[in-house]
Design a protein around this motif. Structure first.
Motif, PDB file in Angstrom:
ATOM      1  N   THR A  61      35.740  71.843  17.790  1.00 26.75           N
ATOM      2  CA  THR A  61      35.973  73.302  17.648  1.00 26.75           C
ATOM      3  C   THR A  61      36.726  73.601  16.363  1.00 26.75           C
ATOM      4  N   MET A  62      36.868  74.721  15.954  1.00 28.03           N
ATOM      5  CA  MET A  62      38.044  75.210  14.915  1.00 28.03           C
ATOM      6  C   MET A  62      38.693  76.069  15.318  1.00 28.03           C
ATOM      7  N   LEU A  63      40.024  75.812  14.882  1.00 27.94           N
ATOM      8  CA  LEU A  63      41.219  76.814  15.446  1.00 27.94           C
ATOM      9  C   LEU A  63      41.716  77.871  14.249  1.00 27.94           C
ATOM     10  N   GLY A  64      40.734  77.673  13.024  1.00 26.75           N
ATOM     11  CA  GLY A  64      41.110  78.693  12.170  1.00 26.75           C
ATOM     12  C   GLY A  64      39.814  78.796  11.306  1.00 26.75           C
ATOM     13  N   ASP A  66      38.814  72.121  11.250  1.00 24.48           N
ATOM     14  CA  ASP A  66      39.322  73.000   9.989  1.00 24.48           C
ATOM     15  C   ASP A  66      39.332  72.436   8.997  1.00 24.48           C
ATOM     16  N   GLU A  67      39.248  73.024   7.891  1.00 29.86           N
ATOM     17  CA  GLU A  67      39.379  72.636   6.315  1.00 29.86           C
ATOM     18  C   GLU A  67      40.726  71.684   6.090  1.00 29.86           C
ATOM     19  N   ARG A 105      42.797  81.915   7.869  1.00 27.52           N
ATOM     20  CA  ARG A 105      43.311  82.762   8.896  1.00 27.52           C
ATOM     21  C   ARG A 105      43.423  81.617  10.357  1.00 27.52           C
ATOM     22  N   ARG A 106      44.284  81.646  11.208  1.00 25.29           N
ATOM     23  CA  ARG A 106      44.470  80.917  12.159  1.00 25.29           C
ATOM     24  C   ARG A 106      44.549  81.501  13.723  1.00 25.29           C
ATOM     25  N   ARG A 107      43.944  80.943  14.651  1.00 23.72           N
ATOM     26  CA  ARG A 107      44.461  81.476  15.932  1.00 23.72           C
ATOM     27  C   ARG A 107      45.716  81.213  16.319  1.00 23.72           C
ATOM     28  N   SER A 108      46.314  82.015  17.161  1.00 18.23           N
ATOM     29  CA  SER A 108      47.684  81.404  17.519  1.00 18.23           C
ATOM     30  C   SER A 108      47.807  80.109  18.304  1.00 18.23           C
ATOM     31  N   PRO A 109      48.737  79.382  18.163  1.00 16.98           N
ATOM     32  CA  PRO A 109      48.924  78.061  18.995  1.00 16.98           C
ATOM     33  C   PRO A 109      48.525  78.299  20.299  1.00 16.98           C
ATOM     34  N   GLU A 110      48.837  79.372  21.195  1.00 17.84           N
ATOM     35  CA  GLU A 110      48.868  79.709  22.510  1.00 17.84           C
ATOM     36  C   GLU A 110      47.358  79.499  22.791  1.00 17.84           C
ATOM     37  N   ARG A 111      46.880  80.650  21.875  1.00 18.91           N
ATOM     38  CA  ARG A 111      45.321  80.958  22.237  1.00 18.91           C
ATOM     39  C   ARG A 111      44.541  79.560  21.918  1.00 18.91           C
ATOM     40  N   ALA A 112      44.781  78.863  20.927  1.00 19.82           N
ATOM     41  CA  ALA A 112      44.056  77.570  20.851  1.00 19.82           C
ATOM     42  C   ALA A 112      44.166  76.549  21.942  1.00 19.82           C
ATOM     43  N   ILE A 113      45.440  76.458  22.383  1.00 21.43           N
ATOM     44  CA  ILE A 113      45.663  75.446  23.536  1.00 21.43           C
ATOM     45  C   ILE A 113      44.886  76.218  24.828  1.00 21.43           C
ATOM     46  N   ILE A 125      37.165  88.970  10.012  1.00 18.80           N
ATOM     47  CA  ILE A 125      37.759  89.292  11.257  1.00 18.80           C
ATOM     48  C   ILE A 125      39.300  88.903  11.012  1.00 18.80           C
ATOM     49  N   PRO A 126      40.072  89.849  11.211  1.00 17.75           N
ATOM     50  CA  PRO A 126      41.775  89.863  10.903  1.00 17.75           C
ATOM     51  C   PRO A 126      42.134  88.907  12.148  1.00 17.75           C
ATOM     52  N   ASP A 127      41.966  89.147  13.301  1.00 13.47           N
ATOM     53  CA  ASP A 127      42.518  88.443  14.492  1.00 13.47           C
ATOM     54  C   ASP A 127      41.644  87.600  15.065  1.00 13.47           C
ATOM     55  N   LEU A 128      41.610  86.338  15.038  1.00 19.67           N
ATOM     56  CA  LEU A 128      40.792  85.438  15.440  1.00 19.67           C
ATOM     57  C   LEU A 128      41.040  85.375  17.116  1.00 19.67           C
ATOM     58  N   ASP A 129      42.103  85.760  17.468  1.00 15.46           N
ATOM     59  CA  ASP A 129      42.362  85.618  18.716  1.00 15.46           C
ATOM     60  C   ASP A 129      41.546  86.474  19.687  1.00 15.46           C
ATOM     61  N   SER A 130      41.003  87.527  18.992  1.00 19.36           N
ATOM     62  CA  SER A 130      40.105  88.661  19.741  1.00 19.36           C
ATOM     63  C   SER A 130      38.798  87.913  19.986  1.00 19.36           C
ATOM     64  N   LEU A 131      38.390  86.963  19.274  1.00 13.82           N
ATOM     65  CA  LEU A 131      36.959  86.303  19.569  1.00 13.82           C
ATOM     66  C   LEU A 131      36.838  85.851  20.955  1.00 13.82           C
ATOM     67  N   PRO A 132      35.810  85.489  21.662  1.00 12.87           N
ATOM     68  CA  PRO A 132      35.553  84.770  22.839  1.00 12.87           C
ATOM     69  C   PRO A 132      35.772  83.305  22.577  1.00 12.87           C
ATOM     70  N   PHE A 133      35.830  82.514  23.435  1.00  8.58           N
ATOM     71  CA  PHE A 133      35.680  80.910  23.190  1.00  8.58           C
ATOM     72  C   PHE A 133      34.078  80.547  22.706  1.00  8.58           C
ATOM     73  N   PRO A 134      33.914  79.651  21.985  1.00 12.69           N
ATOM     74  CA  PRO A 134      32.599  79.269  21.730  1.00 12.69           C
ATOM     75  C   PRO A 134      31.647  78.997  22.756  1.00 12.69           C
ATOM     76  N   ASP A 135      30.533  79.367  22.819  1.00 16.35           N
ATOM     77  CA  ASP A 135      29.319  79.278  23.969  1.00 16.35           C
ATOM     78  C   ASP A 135      28.757  77.857  23.856  1.00 16.35           C
ATOM     79  N   LYS A 136      29.544  76.890  24.388  1.00 19.73           N
ATOM     80  CA  LYS A 136      29.060  75.479  24.324  1.00 19.73           C
ATOM     81  C   LYS A 136      27.845  75.238  24.995  1.00 19.73           C
TER      82      LYS A 136
END
Length: 498
Positions: free
Chosen positions: A192-195, A252-253, A225-233, A165-176
């Motif tokens: 969570t993991m940001l990348g 994250d590793e 790959r990493r989510r953008s800082p804005e999406r992570a926040i 998956i190239p764009d991790l920002d496209s994924l929904p937040f994890p279902d906690k």
């Protein structure tokens, strides 16, 4: 369509990502948790009177949810657990069962050779599982679903791998809620993991194996790959509002490998949240400047893999390109900036000698980490270190046969008596004064350290004695033990009363 996941005791972020993708597409998910009180990395007792309540509860969960598909997250250590549950379920209901995660990814034909397994999902599973669920609902064939393995009239079919998956920002937040519902004690700290992916190629790690697998299929151009800082926040703000999260754990590793991303994230985290967090880091990317950046943004604790204090072992066996000087410098920088640092080590490495263990003790003495976690090497057939040991005839007796039989756990690897003594000493080391460590080194006293010490109990004692910052794993563990021990004792009492 309804999917029921079976969960092996701990919070599985991968399952939460799968569930979020399914729910976003209009499907229903649920989770049954097996507490595995007597079958976990620290306690393995076998059959215990009253433990059958878990089996009854699992079957009751299937009856209550009436799923169209049952899923298992299967790392190699959990393969036996998943097989046992799948066989138990297949004997009582005709619901398709899918295995995903590392073991089915690397050994799809082995897994599909089991009569209780119908499908395997290989690699990143969000889209593959979604397409499988929709194909089951519409009665379509499975031949076009990338990343899927299945059975076709008794024949095993393995489809091509799905691109990352190239764009991790496209994924929904994890279902906690998937875990927090049946396991409310997990809502202590937010994980969570940001990348995704790891920039290193360690011989013992499945990240290296995964990167090689994708490369073989021409799909590893953007492994890390990493989510953008804005999406992570945005996720962290959502977690603070929805779950009252007050402490974060980033799995994250290597949290600091991308310095530009790290600077942007730390600035936003400090501005928008102002809370504390834990992160996994690597000595390759930690210096005084990075340690200060982490500390000022709210990082109160890290865990760092050093694996061995022997540069020979790291270079020739582990394929880790980092010097002892850099490792010592990283530990010192983190300590000087008030960040609690735990370090991970691996013992029982092929060709490891006493001199290598002595070098590990010296590195730890000089680096003075807050805590040490020493693990015994486990040989997984998909890793480079397994191939290296097998090629040189260094596999412990019975290891290859056990792995071929699908047995993946620590207990089948013999441990050298001297290594066990070093194992205990290394776990105790953060509690010992420098002068005493030097004395043990000078007079070669480590060889007399009692090997019968339970290193897990030593680690718990160390936590109690040293105190320190908030540890969500410790809090969750206490709640798990209290809750599930009560259920177990109640089941035993009910069984005897009847």
């Amino acid at each position: 369509m309804k999917v029921l996941f079976f969960n092996p005791q701990q919070e599985m972020l991968g399952l939460q990502c799968l569930s979020a993708t399914l729910k976003a597409a209009g499907h229903q998910t649920a989770l049954f948790n097996d507490p595995r009180l007597f079958d976990n990395p620290w306690v393995r007792i076998g059959r215990t009177d009253g433990a059958s309540y878990v089996h009854d509860a699992g079957l009751a969960a299937v009856a209550a949810h009436s799923p169209d598909l049952i899923g298992f997250p299967v790392v190699s250590d959990d393969y036996g657990w998943a097989r046992a549950w799948a066989a138990r379920l297949k004997a009582r209901c005709d619901i398709p069962i899918v295995f995903g995660n590392c073991h089915p990814t690397f050994h799809p034909r082995e897994v599909l050779g089991r009569p209780e397994v119908d499908f395997v999902v290989r690699g990143e599973g969000e889209l593959t599982l979604l397409e499988l669920v929709e194909a089951l609902g519409r009665g379509k064939d499975f031949s076009k679903i990338l990343g899927l393995g299945y059975k076709d009239q008794g024949n095993v079919r393995i489809n091509p791998m799905r691109p990352l998956i190239p764009d991790l920002d496209s994924l929904p937040f994890p279902d906690k809620d998937l875990h927090y519902g049946p396991m409310p004690y997990l809502n202590h700290g937010y994980i969570t993991m940001l990348g995704r992916g790891c920039p290193y190629r360690c011989s013992f790690c499945d990240n290296n194996s995964s990167a090689r697998l994708y490369a073989e299929h021409g799909l590893a151009k953007r492994w890390v790959r990493r989510r953008s800082p804005e999406r992570a926040i945005a996720e962290l703000l959502w977690a603070r509002t929805r779950y009252c999260a007050g402490h974060f754990r980033f799995n994250d590793e290597d949290f600091g490998y991308d310095q530009r991303w790290l600077r942007e994230f730390c600035a936003l985290f400090k501005e928008k949240l102002g809370l504390r967090y834990f992160a996994w880091v690597s000595p390759n990317t930690i210096d005084a400047k990075t340690a200060r950046l982490l500390a000022e943004s709210g990082c109160d604790a890290v865990e760092m893999g050093i694996q061995s204090g022997s540069e020979r072992m790291r270079t020739e066996v582990l394929h880790r390109r980092v010097s002892n000087r850099q490792m010592e410098s990283a530990m010192r920088a983190l300590r000087e900036h008030g960040i609690r640092t735990d370090v991970d080590l691996i013992l029982g490495l092929p060709t490891e000698a006493k001199a290598d263990l002595d070098e590990t003790v010296e590195l730890l003495r000089r680096g003075r980490p807050w805590g040490t976690y020493a693990f015994w090497l486990q040989y997984y057939p998909s890793t480079e270190i397994y191939a290296l040991a097998k090629e040189r005839g260094l596999l412990p007796s019975g290891t290859a046969q056990a792995r071929a039989a699908g047995i993946h756990r620590e207990g089948d690897i013999p441990r050298d008596a001297l290594a066990r003594r070093y194992h205990a000493f290394i776990t105790l080391l953060p509690l010992l004064p420098d002068a005493f460590i030097r004395l043990c080194q000078r007079w070669d006293l480590i060889r007399y350290c009692p090997a019968f010490f339970n290193t897990f109990l030593i680690a718990q004692l160390r936590r109690l004695l040293k105190g320190g910052v908030y540890n969500e794993f410790q809090v969750r563990g206490y709640h798990l033990l209290w809750r599930e021990s009560g259920r177990f004792l109640a089941a035993c009492f009910t069984r005897k009363s009847s």
